[in-house]
Design an enzyme around this catalytic site. Structure first.
Site, mmCIF file in Angstrom:
data_model
loop_
_atom_site.group_PDB
_atom_site.id
_atom_site.type_symbol
_atom_site.label_atom_id
_atom_site.label_comp_id
_atom_site.label_asym_id
_atom_site.label_seq_id
_atom_site.Cartn_x
_atom_site.Cartn_y
_atom_site.Cartn_z
ATOM 1 N N ASP A 1 -1.306 -7.975 1.432
ATOM 2 C CA ASP A 1 -0.056 -8.054 0.672
ATOM 3 C C ASP A 1 0.354 -9.508 0.439
ATOM 4 O O ASP A 1 0.733 -9.894 -0.671
ATOM 5 C CB ASP A 1 1.064 -7.312 1.423
ATOM 6 C CG ASP A 1 0.884 -5.814 1.404
ATOM 7 O OD1 ASP A 1 0.086 -5.318 0.593
ATOM 8 O OD2 ASP A 1 1.554 -5.116 2.203
ATOM 9 N N ASP B 1 13.275 55.329 20.220
ATOM 10 C CA ASP B 1 13.764 53.971 20.074
ATOM 11 C C ASP B 1 14.460 53.506 21.343
ATOM 12 O O ASP B 1 15.413 54.147 21.806
ATOM 13 C CB ASP B 1 14.738 53.893 18.905
ATOM 14 C CG ASP B 1 15.281 52.496 18.722
ATOM 15 O OD1 ASP B 1 14.512 51.617 18.318
ATOM 16 O OD2 ASP B 1 16.474 52.294 19.014
ATOM 17 N N GLY C 1 0.814 -1.206 0.000
ATOM 18 C CA GLY C 1 0.000 0.000 0.000
ATOM 19 C C GLY C 1 0.849 1.259 0.000
ATOM 20 O O GLY C 1 1.980 1.277 0.494
ATOM 21 N N HIS D 1 3.601 4.773 2.781
ATOM 22 C CA HIS D 1 4.814 4.424 3.528
ATOM 23 C C HIS D 1 6.070 5.017 2.886
ATOM 24 O O HIS D 1 7.188 4.635 3.220
ATOM 25 C CB HIS D 1 4.959 2.906 3.606
ATOM 26 C CG HIS D 1 3.753 2.218 4.129
ATOM 27 N ND1 HIS D 1 3.197 2.525 5.356
ATOM 28 C CD2 HIS D 1 2.964 1.249 3.597
ATOM 29 C CE1 HIS D 1 2.130 1.772 5.555
ATOM 30 N NE2 HIS D 1 1.965 0.989 4.501
ATOM 31 N N GLY E 1 9.612 43.940 24.432
ATOM 32 C CA GLY E 1 9.843 44.173 25.855
ATOM 33 C C GLY E 1 11.146 43.674 26.414
ATOM 34 O O GLY E 1 11.353 43.739 27.624
ATOM 35 N N ASP E 2 12.063 43.199 25.552
ATOM 36 C CA ASP E 2 13.289 42.615 26.096
ATOM 37 C C ASP E 2 14.543 43.435 25.825
ATOM 38 O O ASP E 2 15.657 43.001 26.133
ATOM 39 C CB ASP E 2 13.487 41.199 25.552
ATOM 40 C CG ASP E 2 13.797 41.193 24.050
ATOM 41 O OD1 ASP E 2 13.593 42.237 23.396
ATOM 42 O OD2 ASP E 2 14.213 40.138 23.541
ATOM 43 N N LYS F 1 5.706 -7.285 2.769
ATOM 44 C CA LYS F 1 5.497 -7.023 4.190
ATOM 45 C C LYS F 1 4.392 -7.938 4.712
ATOM 46 O O LYS F 1 3.430 -8.231 4.000
ATOM 47 C CB LYS F 1 5.108 -5.553 4.430
ATOM 48 C CG LYS F 1 6.177 -4.573 3.981
ATOM 49 C CD LYS F 1 5.910 -3.166 4.489
ATOM 50 C CE LYS F 1 4.538 -2.632 4.178
ATOM 51 N NZ LYS F 1 4.201 -2.625 2.746
ATOM 52 N N HIS G 1 -0.254 1.302 9.830
ATOM 53 C CA HIS G 1 -1.571 1.592 9.249
ATOM 54 C C HIS G 1 -2.539 1.992 10.358
ATOM 55 O O HIS G 1 -3.740 1.786 10.251
ATOM 56 C CB HIS G 1 -2.132 0.375 8.501
ATOM 57 C CG HIS G 1 -1.190 -0.259 7.550
ATOM 58 N ND1 HIS G 1 -0.434 -1.371 7.866
ATOM 59 C CD2 HIS G 1 -0.856 0.076 6.283
ATOM 60 C CE1 HIS G 1 0.316 -1.709 6.828
ATOM 61 N NE2 HIS G 1 0.083 -0.841 5.854
ATOM 62 N N THR H 1 19.676 40.428 17.707
ATOM 63 C CA THR H 1 20.117 41.444 16.756
ATOM 64 C C THR H 1 21.039 42.460 17.415
ATOM 65 O O THR H 1 22.066 42.838 16.841
ATOM 66 C CB THR H 1 18.890 42.157 16.157
ATOM 67 O OG1 THR H 1 18.053 41.194 15.523
ATOM 68 C CG2 THR H 1 19.326 43.197 15.139
#
Length: 578
Positions: free
Chosen positions: A108, A561, A51, A54, A411-412, A103, A218, A454
């Site tokens: 199968d 800024d 099938g 896979h 905020g950091d 398999k 499956h 940055t």
């Protein structure tokens, strides 16, 4: 609501896509058969299939050194007997024999078996080999059906493909090797959820805090549901590896692993695990195999080989090479050589094995190993004093910088700048004292390490440029005066401008930095330079930001800024102690 990318006729489209990206393969569209050229008529044909869903198994293992061909059914459905028989007719037309590798799933086995019988009636020499490696469903539940086939199947494909490609053989020899591999192969999977089948409504009994150990490819049920979801280490140590290796578990001890046995490890992605996570699982599994069982795999393979569509899980496969070699004895030195053999199959993760990993000179990256040209003598104690003062002032201003950044950023900014400043102060003892160029180079490294992001990158580049500026304008024994430092500042700004397009008027730290550099270059007066920086920073509250997170804020023109304000506070501290 379950979402997925919807491709019309997904299986047919996938096979065509594979053929388009691998021009050495041919697709028989109506039969969903893909195959490669086999010029040596003395070699048997290896055909697998099953099938779809896979991928890259099965078609992805077609290639020189791998399968000769593969036939696909629809998603999780066996191909028909007619498809398989037509594959045998086309691929096995001139071959001395055909080995069908199947398999161990009912559909199968039945369809490949029936196709094999019909092919024999037509005069083809055909054998059918059924792979079964899953230990999740043990002997008691598996009964007469036997083990399911999961990722260990791909090892069978690779090993048989290499054997047929590189050694004289018969069809019976290939079957003997297949048995030797399968009899010494164990696998088990685990998944956080069921796979999503295109065109079907998604269903899962698993809750958010649950996972399934031993789930099939499956969506078949496994051996147990685990809750809460354990860490990878606990999952491997307490659940997965014991199922593969515990000889006292008579229901699952399919392969005996003894001390000194050579073992291969395969960590397979069921389709939905991030590569980052998968490689981490490889590391954890390797460590536990060594610490808990004394096993150091001679080969480790990882990747997306046998999937369950987008299954959010992985499987572990172990192959006992020592016992496989004893069982095979077919003219090659070791099964390892077959795994190492070159292949053109796109689904196998290692096209050509090599253990020539390069060595490197560890001293090159040892702390303090950089040989920076010495330039510019300076008063280190005074230098340390003004750096401390600058950071102290910055720390005091952090709450206001943070307040501004919560309006135009994330905020950091304040804490980021303080982290970088503290990183410098806490490592003052590590700064070289012999020259300013060396000391600045080290500060550049500290800023990148402790500030990050940055801001860390910008400041690190600027300070690195400052170090080179000192080297360009001073010798080893030249005292650094205002004129030399002014030239070094201009050199640093020029360096920074290579890597950022921000300029005055863009509402960034540049609005404070450039005025500081230009004024100091003109007057050699630190106080005037700081005043110019302060004026530039305050001006950022009068125009829109064009760079950084603030550029995404609709109304930022009335807020200065935060980065520019932070730089000015640091410079004010320097000036106060200068």
């Amino acid at each position: 609501m379950t979402k997925y990318f919807n491709v019309d006729h997904p299986v047919a489209s996938a096979l065509e896509g594979l053929a388009l990206s691998n021009p050495n393969l041919t697709l028989i569209k109506d039969e969903k058969v893909i195959f490669r050229e086999q010029t040596d008529k003395s070699k048997i044909a290896l055909i697998s299939g099953g099938g779809a869903g896979h991928e890259p198994t099965h078609a992805g293992f077609v290639g020189k050194g791998g399968l000769t061909g593969a036939v696909s059914g629809e998603v999780f459905a066996s191909p028909s007997t007619k498809q398989i028989l037509n594959a045998i007719k086309v691929i096995g037309k001139d071959a001395p024999g055909v080995l069908l590798i199947v398999k161990n799933y009912t559909g199968d086995v039945l369809h490949f078996g029936l196709a094999g019988e019909r092919a024999r009636a037509l005069g083809y020499d055909v054998e059918v080999f059924v792979v079964g490696d899953d230990v999740a469903v043990g002997r008691s539940k598996g009964g007469l059906v036997g083990r399911r086939a999961i990722a260990g199947t791909t090892l069978v494909h690779k090993i048989l493909g290499a054997y047929v490609e590189n050694y004289k053989h018969t069809l019976k020899d290939a079957v003997k090797l297949a048995n030797a591999i399968n009899d010494n192969l164990v696998s088990i999977g685990s998944s956080l959820n069921h796979a999503k089948v295109p065109g079907q409504e998604f269903e899962s009994s698993l809750k958010d805090n649950e996972m399934e150990l031993g789930m099939g490819i499956h969506n078949e049920p496994g051996v147990k549901v685990l809750s809460p979801v354990p860490s990878v280490k606990d999952l491997l140590k307490e659940q997965i590896l014991p199922k593969l290796l515990d000889q006292s578990d008579k229901d699952r001890a399919f392969v005996n692993f003894e001390k000194g046995d050579e073992v291969v490890l395969l960590v397979n992605n069921l389709g939905g695990v991030a590569n980052l996570t998968l490689q981490g699982i490889v590391k954890v599994a390797s460590d536990l195999l060594k610490s808990e069982y004394g096993i150091v795999p001679s080969r480790t393979y990882s990747g997306t080989l046998m999937t369950a569509l987008d299954g959010e899980g992985f499987s572990i496969t172990l192959l006992n090479i020592t016992k496989a070699n004893k069982a095979a004895q077919l003219g090659f030195k070791s099964v390892i050589d077959l795994l190492d053999a070159e292949t053109e199959a796109s689904g196998w993760p290692v096209k050509k094995y090599s253990n020539n990993a390069p060595d490197y000179d560890a001293s090159l990256i040892k702390e303090g190993s950089d040989n920076i040209q010495q330039a510019g003598t300076f008063d280190f104690d005074h230098f340390s004093k003004i750096l401390k003062a600058g950071v102290e002032t910055l720390v005091k201003a952090e709450p206001e910088i943070t307040r501004l950044d919560t309006k135009v950023g994330d905020g950091d900014c304040g804490t980021t700048l303080v982290s970088g400043g503290n990183g410098i102060v806490e490592n003052l003892s590590k700064l070289p004292k012999s020259s300013l160029s060396e000391s600045l180079h080290k500060i550049s490294d500290l800023v990148e390490t402790y500030m990050g992001g940055t801001s860390g990158g910008l400041y690190s580049i600027f300070i690195s440029g400052l170090s080179h500026g000192v080297i360009s304008n001073a010798s080893k024994d030249t005292p650094v005066d205002a004129k030399i430092f002014a030239k070094a500042l201009q050199s640093a700004l020029d360096t920074l401008y290579k890597y950022t397009r921000a300029r005055p008027g863009d509402s960034t730290v540049i609005d404070a930095l450039e005025p500081f550099v230009k004024e100091f270059a003109k007057s050699n007066d630190l106080k005037k330079a700081v005043e110019a920086a302060d004026k530039g920073a305050k001006s950022t509250g009068s125009f829109e930001a064009k760079f950084g997170r603030a550029s995404y804020v609709g109304e930022s023109s009335d807020i200065p800024d935060p980065g520019a304000i932070g730089l000015v506070e640091f410079l004010k501290g320097l000036e106060s102690a200068f």
